[in-house]
Each structure stands twice: as C-alpha cells, then as structure tokens.
Design an enzyme around this catalytic site. Structure first.
Site, PDB file in Angstrom:
ATOM      1  N   ARG A 192      47.318  40.671  50.807  1.00  0.00           N
ATOM      2  CA  ARG A 192      48.298  40.817  49.755  1.00  0.00           C
ATOM      3  C   ARG A 192      48.341  42.351  49.344  1.00  0.00           C
ATOM      4  O   ARG A 192      49.232  42.939  48.483  1.00  0.00           O
ATOM      5  CB  ARG A 192      47.886  40.142  48.359  1.00  0.00           C
ATOM      6  CG  ARG A 192      46.396  40.363  47.916  1.00  0.00           C
ATOM      7  CD  ARG A 192      45.920  39.232  46.784  1.00  0.00           C
ATOM      8  NE  ARG A 192      44.567  39.670  46.442  1.00  0.00           N
ATOM      9  CZ  ARG A 192      43.600  39.652  47.159  1.00  0.00           C
ATOM     10  NH1 ARG A 192      43.568  39.239  48.672  1.00  0.00           N
ATOM     11  NH2 ARG A 192      42.508  39.841  46.760  1.00  0.00           N
ATOM     12  N   LYS A 205      39.403  52.464  48.149  1.00  0.00           N
ATOM     13  CA  LYS A 205      40.649  51.987  48.029  1.00  0.00           C
ATOM     14  C   LYS A 205      41.691  53.170  47.560  1.00  0.00           C
ATOM     15  O   LYS A 205      42.752  53.235  47.671  1.00  0.00           O
ATOM     16  CB  LYS A 205      40.899  50.938  46.867  1.00  0.00           C
ATOM     17  CG  LYS A 205      40.400  49.635  47.268  1.00  0.00           C
ATOM     18  CD  LYS A 205      40.734  48.287  46.461  1.00  0.00           C
ATOM     19  CE  LYS A 205      40.595  47.089  47.008  1.00  0.00           C
ATOM     20  NZ  LYS A 205      40.842  45.923  46.190  1.00  0.00           N
ATOM     21  N   ASP A 249      41.753  42.824  36.513  1.00  0.00           N
ATOM     22  CA  ASP A 249      41.358  41.426  36.788  1.00  0.00           C
ATOM     23  C   ASP A 249      40.345  40.867  36.116  1.00  0.00           C
ATOM     24  O   ASP A 249      39.763  39.919  36.451  1.00  0.00           O
ATOM     25  CB  ASP A 249      41.331  41.393  38.305  1.00  0.00           C
ATOM     26  CG  ASP A 249      39.958  42.016  38.768  1.00  0.00           C
ATOM     27  OD1 ASP A 249      39.272  42.637  37.894  1.00  0.00           O
ATOM     28  OD2 ASP A 249      39.543  42.269  39.945  1.00  0.00           O
ATOM     29  N   CYS A 307      39.697  36.910  39.104  1.00  0.00           N
ATOM     30  CA  CYS A 307      38.421  37.555  39.539  1.00  0.00           C
ATOM     31  C   CYS A 307      39.012  38.267  41.003  1.00  0.00           C
ATOM     32  O   CYS A 307      39.900  37.478  41.562  1.00  0.00           O
ATOM     33  CB  CYS A 307      37.232  36.762  39.583  1.00  0.00           C
ATOM     34  SG  CYS A 307      36.483  37.162  37.876  1.00  0.00           S
ATOM     35  N   CYS A 364      45.394  41.409  14.450  1.00  0.00           N
ATOM     36  CA  CYS A 364      45.028  41.900  15.509  1.00  0.00           C
ATOM     37  C   CYS A 364      43.871  43.034  15.237  1.00  0.00           C
ATOM     38  O   CYS A 364      44.099  44.060  14.669  1.00  0.00           O
ATOM     39  CB  CYS A 364      46.180  42.472  16.412  1.00  0.00           C
ATOM     40  SG  CYS A 364      45.911  43.263  17.928  1.00  0.00           S
ATOM     41  N   CYS A 367      45.915  46.439  17.085  1.00  0.00           N
ATOM     42  CA  CYS A 367      47.132  46.992  16.507  1.00  0.00           C
ATOM     43  C   CYS A 367      47.425  46.731  15.089  1.00  0.00           C
ATOM     44  O   CYS A 367      48.478  47.036  14.455  1.00  0.00           O
ATOM     45  CB  CYS A 367      48.160  47.022  17.288  1.00  0.00           C
ATOM     46  SG  CYS A 367      48.908  45.254  17.713  1.00  0.00           S
TER      47      CYS A 367
HETATM   48 ZN   LIG Z   1      47.795  43.855  18.829  1.00  0.00          ZN
END
Ligand SMILES: [Zn+2]
Length: 391
Positions: A192, A205, A249, A307, A364, A367
């Site tokens: 992939r 990579k 991931d 993962c 949050c 934010c």
């Molecule tokens: Zn947020």
C-alpha cells in the site's frame, strides 16, 4: 504635421496629463487613485507599478465596466511612453469616467526616475506544460499554481496515507514537502505504501520517499526528518510549514501533532484507516473542532484501530490519503469548503461516504477556553494490535 501627430496632440489637449513625480508622490493607490496599465502582456510581465490594474488598450472598451466599476474614481492611466495612455484616457472619458489622468512619459520615465516597480512572478516556461491542466482551471490558474509552488506541506508519516498524499502533492507542484518518518522500508509496506518500491526495502522511508518524489517532480524540494516527533522538536519543524498532513498511526503522535498544530495555529488534514474503513477531517485551529474534540481520550487498546501491524486493504490508504491531499490543495488555494467541522467516513466494502457534523468541545484540553497544552506530558499509548501480537 503628420496625421498621427495631429490626432495625438488633439487628444492630449482633451485630457489631463500628470508627471511620474506627481504619481509617485500623491496620485497613487495609497491616496485612493487607481493605476491602470494599458500595455500588452509581455510589457506588464517585465515590470509594472505596484497595485496597478492590467487592462491592455485593446480590451479597454470591452472590459472597463468590469475592471473599473466606479466611474467617478480617480484613475491614472499609463503605458510605456505616454501615447497609448493618452488615447486610453480619452476613451475612458468618452465612456463616462470623470477623473482620468495620463502619466506623461509612461513606465519608461517612471523607471528612469528610479521609482519602485514590481515584476510579476510567473510560472516558468519550462513548467507551463507540466502544470497546464491546472493553468486551465480558473480557480487554480497561474496565480494558484504559483501559490502551490511557494507552499510548504509537512507529511507526518511516509507510510500508507503519506504515500498517496505525497505523490499527488508533489505532482501538483507543492513546492516544499517535509517528511517525518523514523522507519525503514519493510516488505510488508509495499502492498500500500506507494512511495516505496521493491528496491527500497531496507532504505529509510524518508530516503526512499525522497527518491520517488524527485522522479515524480524535480521541482519539489523534499526535506526529510528521520526522527520521532516529540516535545523537543515538533514546534521547530511545524513552524516551517503551511499545512500538516497527519496520517499517524497512534494516539500519542496524533495528540502531539494536534496540540502542536493548535499552538502554532496550523491547519491539519487528518486521516485514519482500518481494514476497510477510513476517516478524514480537516482541523483548522479555533475555527472548528480539533482531534482532541473528536477523541478526548485515547481509545482503549483493544479498540485503537491503528498500528503498523493492523490489517488494512491495500487500496484504502490511497482513497483516504487523496482526500487529505485534496483538502491540502483547497486550503493552500483558499478554494471550496474544507472538511472543517465535518468527519468524513468511508466504507470501502459498501462503497459509501458519510459526513458527520462535528463541533468543538467547550472542555477540549487542546482548543477549549481552559486548555493547557503541555507537549512534554502526552502519555505513551499502546495500540491494540501490538498489544495483541506482543502479549
Ligand atoms: Zn479541541
């Protein structure tokens, strides 16, 4: 006296002329004057007055209405030497413009006096063919292509999602691509991760990706970071880029990317994949939810769908990574409606896309109004499959 000279003199008597000094001192855009350049395209390309409107003499009658909507606005017309602008000023008066001037001596006189001018940036002749299909879309065009060429996009991860995103962003002519990845290419990636080829196995990579991206488009500068993002390096790296593509991931990196992006107010094109399903969204700090608004807590290991070892249909990251790349291009060009405030889910088996409205959480941790971001204290999360295979 020649006929032409006669007509020119007659025209000049019917208009007002101003000197380049007057234009430089007061009859300029800073004082509400419109500067109108009536020369041809190649002359304009070699330099023009700052903030001038480009409208070649031959198009004046046809396009004046659109380009110069207000007929009472003061307009200073110029050409190369002051002749075409005299005729153009007369034409504008005939069209009903009431406050028109022709700049005596034109652009040549302006330059000879050492006054400031700008040279428009162009897509190079050698790049015209490569980007011709962009240049033909009005919403991109030469201006948009130049924007892309000047843009800097960081790919967090040169794996499944970073591969299609990186290849297409390079092909599109995004001028600088940064790649963060610590890993080495493994054979199991090749199903992939199209940045990497069979001959890349064993390479880092970032080096493998750099090689591919150069083949795709040598215009693109590729900067590589073979490291793990952490509190000590992430802000320095992110601060160099316009948009972040996050295909991480695991929750630790996803939170780290999110929090750093919020601190620096950088938009993030987010994507994730698991087996046959993908998700994408675009997080624009303080204009919509962030990753933590969607996932205030890391999924428990047995549900964390992400993962290296997790199963995934090889084509799936292609679809999701390209949604991310599309969002990046839109953000860079300022066109369309971003996925800000929407979570897009994709089911490859059903071949369905669904968009869910998502909002900001007032509580949050990244934010919200009481957020306190501490990059150094983001915990390490394990992911499900690693736990399962190692346990
Ligand atoms: Zn947020």
């Amino acid at each position: 006296m020649s006929d032409f000279k006669e007509i020119l003199d007659q025209t000049k008597r019917q208009i007002r002329e101003v000197s380049v000094q007057e234009v430089n001192e007061k009859l300029n855009p800073a004082n509400g004057f419109t500067l109108l350049d009536v020369r041809e395209r190649d002359e304009w390309d070699q330099g023009h007055l700052d903030q001038a409107i480009f409208l070649p003499r031959g198009f004046l009658e046809v396009k004046a209405d659109k380009e110069l909507a207000d007929k009472s606005q003061p307009i200073v017309v110029y050409c190369a030497g002051g002749t075409r602008s005299a005729f153009a000023a007369k034409t504008l008066q005939d069209l009903g413009y009431t406050d028109v001037y022709s700049m005596r001596g034109g652009f040549n006189e302006w330059k000879n006096n050492g006054f400031r001018f700008v040279t428009p940036e162009k897509v190079g002749k050698d790049q015209m063919a490569r980007y011709s299909r962009h240049l033909r879309i009005p919403q991109v065009g030469e201006k948009g292509q130049l924007k892309l060429l000047k843009s800097k996009v960081l790919l967090v991860g040169a794996g499944g999602l970073g591969s299609p995103a990186g290849v297409y962003l390079a092909a599109a002519g995004v001028g600088t691509l940064g790649l963060v990845d610590y890993d080495v290419v493994d054979e199991s990636n090749l199903q992939r991760q199209i940045l990497h080829w069979t001959s890349s196995v064993g390479m880092t990579k970032v080096d493998s990706a750099r090689r591919t991206l150069f083949e795709v488009n040598p215009d693109v500068k590729v900067r590589t970071y073979q490291l793990h993002l952490d509190a000590s390096n992430i802000l320095d790296i992110f601060s160099e880029y316009d948009v972040i593509v996050s295909g991480s991931d695991n929750f630790t990196t996803a939170y780290m990317v999110n929090d750093a992006a919020i601190l620096l107010k950088k938009p993030v094109a987010y994507g994730s994949i698991f087996q046959f399903e993908g998700q994408a969204s675009t997080f624009i700090p303080y204009q919509g939810p962030c990753f933590r608004c969607l996932y205030p807590e890391a999924a428990p290991p047995e549900l964390a769908p992400s993962c290296d070892e997790a199963g995934v249909l090889g084509v799936l990251p292609g679809t999701v990574g390209l949604i991310q790349a599309t969002e990046v291009i839109k953000l860079l060009l300022g066109i369309g409606r971003p996925l800000n405030g929407r979570l897009l889910t994709y089911d490859a088996l059903e071949m369905t896309y669904r968009a869910f409205k998502v909002g900001r959480r007032p509580d949050c941790a990244a934010c919200g109004p009481n957020a306190r971001i501490d990059l150094a204290s983001i915990p390490e999360f394990v992911c499900a499959v690693q736990t399962a295979t190692k346990g």
